[in-house]
Scaffold this active site. Structure first.
Site, PDB file in Angstrom:
ATOM      1  N   HIS A   1      22.394 -28.635  23.356  1.00  0.00           N
ATOM      2  CA  HIS A   1      23.669 -29.309  23.305  1.00  0.00           C
ATOM      3  C   HIS A   1      24.676 -28.491  23.706  1.00  0.00           C
ATOM      4  O   HIS A   1      24.772 -27.221  23.905  1.00  0.00           O
ATOM      5  CB  HIS A   1      23.892 -29.363  21.639  1.00  0.00           C
ATOM      6  CG  HIS A   1      22.939 -30.401  20.962  1.00  0.00           C
ATOM      7  ND1 HIS A   1      23.641 -31.602  20.433  1.00  0.00           N
ATOM      8  CD2 HIS A   1      21.563 -30.721  21.069  1.00  0.00           C
ATOM      9  CE1 HIS A   1      22.681 -32.354  19.887  1.00  0.00           C
ATOM     10  NE2 HIS A   1      21.519 -31.841  20.295  1.00  0.00           N
TER      11      HIS A   1
ATOM     12  N   GLU B   1      21.225 -25.651  13.577  1.00  0.00           N
ATOM     13  CA  GLU B   1      20.176 -25.198  13.880  1.00  0.00           C
ATOM     14  C   GLU B   1      19.935 -23.719  14.240  1.00  0.00           C
ATOM     15  O   GLU B   1      19.356 -23.251  15.039  1.00  0.00           O
ATOM     16  CB  GLU B   1      19.487 -26.044  15.390  1.00  0.00           C
ATOM     17  CG  GLU B   1      19.268 -27.498  14.959  1.00  0.00           C
ATOM     18  CD  GLU B   1      18.587 -28.031  15.946  1.00  0.00           C
ATOM     19  OE1 GLU B   1      17.874 -27.443  17.022  1.00  0.00           O
ATOM     20  OE2 GLU B   1      18.237 -29.242  15.803  1.00  0.00           O
TER      21      GLU B   1
END
Length: 504
Positions: A332, A63
């Protein structure tokens, strides 16, 4: 540039085999226009990578969508990680990047044949070109490490009711093939990424068994969690391991490797708590606070067991916040693993983790003293949890049943889409005919409805005829490979007649 050249020179002059390889993987949540404080957070991620101790050797990011963010991280890490690669793929990119201490001598981007649906534009998986970023890194002694960085399709429902489980299983199959082929070439294999799966799930077992790799966290801590605290498999595991019903923050990070949905991560807080944080009112989280919703989605796999390598350490890192914004660096946490050369062949975990594994796997007294065991016995201990080196016919039959179910669903969807196109065309013709006997304002409405209806029907028809058709053919390829694997495992002989329904 001078310091970068010096770093490159030092790397090239050092021809000794590295005793350790420090690897890090992180989903850095860099969605353009959607991720809050994207630029500031990714710049700080670059700072943390550059200053991390011990010095990192290979970093895989997911990402990291924009080339500008990649360059910002590149600028901060080029002294310690002089080699890097940003991967371009799909309409909006693949979001994958590498940073390496050693030269990247080869790279490629493998696009997944199955990756979402164009109609689910609000999810975006189909548009971003997900796949596997493949890189061959040459160590100072001339040997190769082949690294595979990926971000599997996101689950939007819990298995087995996840409508994309077939896509994610097919993707796990593809990356497993790539890793197995690299291992057969004699390379050390590393698999990094956000795999969007929990330990011992269908995709997890598939990657380990077909890819010939091991999940480093479960190598070091085989008794660790297999999902959120309220998931039935995790509830059962905790009962067998005599653990508390819900782990605290510290245990989730230290013992179980939870990287997602942690109460410690500010992006998982409620909107009210996030707004208060922006205004300067923090929420204090203790290490002893319960963390019921966290679980593990981010992994490092490697093939070093039996090849003279072992897992020396593995931990969840980058849990600290941005120094100025006070938010977490990503939604995350990162995973760091230290892989080191081992004199023992093969390495095995020792101490509490082994006893915990046997407690869970065996009906014998868990207090029984353990002797050293070989790699086959070690795989047996893990497989009974279960982590498999080899899978049997039932496993492949389960995949075939999943493919068959999804195939029927997509064929039904294609029929409806094609009928929608035909219906919209007939309605459009009817509207144009009705215009001849209608007043002006009614004629306008009829033409407007005809045009909009025909546009929607045409798009739906094209999706049904083109996209769904290509998806069914990708499924046919997947199905053939699974049937072939089933045959090699002792199942029925593969015949082309079995695939006839795919093309009718």
């Amino acid at each position: 540039m001078g310091s970068q050249s010096n770093a490159v020179s030092r790397s090239q002059n050092d021809t000794a085999a590295p005793p350790t390889i420090n690897v890090l993987t992180l989903n850095c949540w860099g969605l353009k226009f959607l991720s809050k404080y994207r630029t500031e957070r990714l710049s700080e991620i670059g700072n943390r990578i550059a200053s991390y101790s011990p010095q990192l050797d290979i970093v895989g990011l997911q990402e990291c969508w924009t080339f500008g963010d990649y360059l910002a991280i590149r600028e901060r890490t080029q002294h310690s990680l002089p080699y890097a690669k940003f991967y371009h793929s799909g309409t909006f990119g693949g979001g994958l990047a590498y940073f390496s201490r050693w030269p990247i001598i080869d790279s490629s981007m493998f696009r997944y044949p199955l990756n979402g649906r164009p109609t689910a534009f609000f999810r975006g998986d189909w548009y971003v070109g997900k796949g596997v970023a493949c890189a061959t890194i040459q160590l100072p002694d001339g040997k190769h490490v082949e690294v595979f960085n990926t971000h599997l399709h996101a689950p939007y429902e819990r298995e087995p009711n996840d409508s994309y489980i077939c896509h994610r299983t097919a993707q796990a199959w593809e990356i497993a093939k790539l890793m197995r082929a690299a291992s057969q070439r004699g390379s050390l294999v590393l698999g990094l990424g956000d795999f969007n799966m929990v330990p011992l799930s269908f995709a997890h077992v598939l990657i380990e068994s077909r890819g010939g790799v091991k999940d480093v966290w479960r190598v070091a801590k085989p008794g660790s969690s297999v999902g959120k605290s309220n998931h039935p498999p995790e509830i059962e595991r905790r009962k067998r391991m005599n653990e508390v019903a819900v782990s605290d923050v510290e245990s989730c990070l230290r013992d179980h490797g939870h990287t997602c949905d942690s109460v410690l991560n500010t992006w998982r807080w409620s909107q009210e708590d996030q707004k208060r944080l922006e205004k300067g009112t923090d929420r204090h989280i203790e290490g002893t606070d319960a963390d019921p919703n966290s679980y593990r989605l981010d992994y490092i796999f490697f093939s070093g067991i039996g090849q003279g390598w072992k897992v020396a350490d593995v931990k969840v890192v980058f849990t600290e916040r941005h120094p100025e914004l006070l938010c977490s660096l990503s939604d995350h946490f990162a995973v760091h693993a230290t892989i080191e050369r081992s004199r023992a062949h093969p390495p095995t975990p020792v101490g509490v983790e082994v006893h915990a594994a046997l407690h869970y796997a065996s009906t014998n007294d868990p207090k029984e003293e353990l002797a050293d065991f070989d790699d086959k016995d070690f795989d047996t201990v893990l497989s009974k949890q279960p982590t498999y080196q080899y899978v049997g016919k039932d496993f492949y039959n389960d995949i075939l049943a999943m493919i068959h179910k999804y195939n029927l669903r997509e064929r039904k969807q294609r029929r409806w889409r094609c009928l929608h196109f035909l219906g919209s065309a007939l309605v459009s013709i009817g509207c144009f005919v009705a215009v001849w006997w209608s007043p002006n304002y009614v004629s306008f409405i009829l033409i407007l409805l005809s045009s909009l209806g025909l546009m929607a029907g045409t798009v739906d028809g094209l999706i049904g005829l083109l996209f769904v058709g290509s998806e069914l053919r990708a499924l046919a390829e997947f199905e053939w490979e699974v049937r072939n694997a089933l045959q090699l495992a002792g199942g029925p002989v593969q015949t082309d007649r079995a695939l006839k329904d795919w093309y009718d």
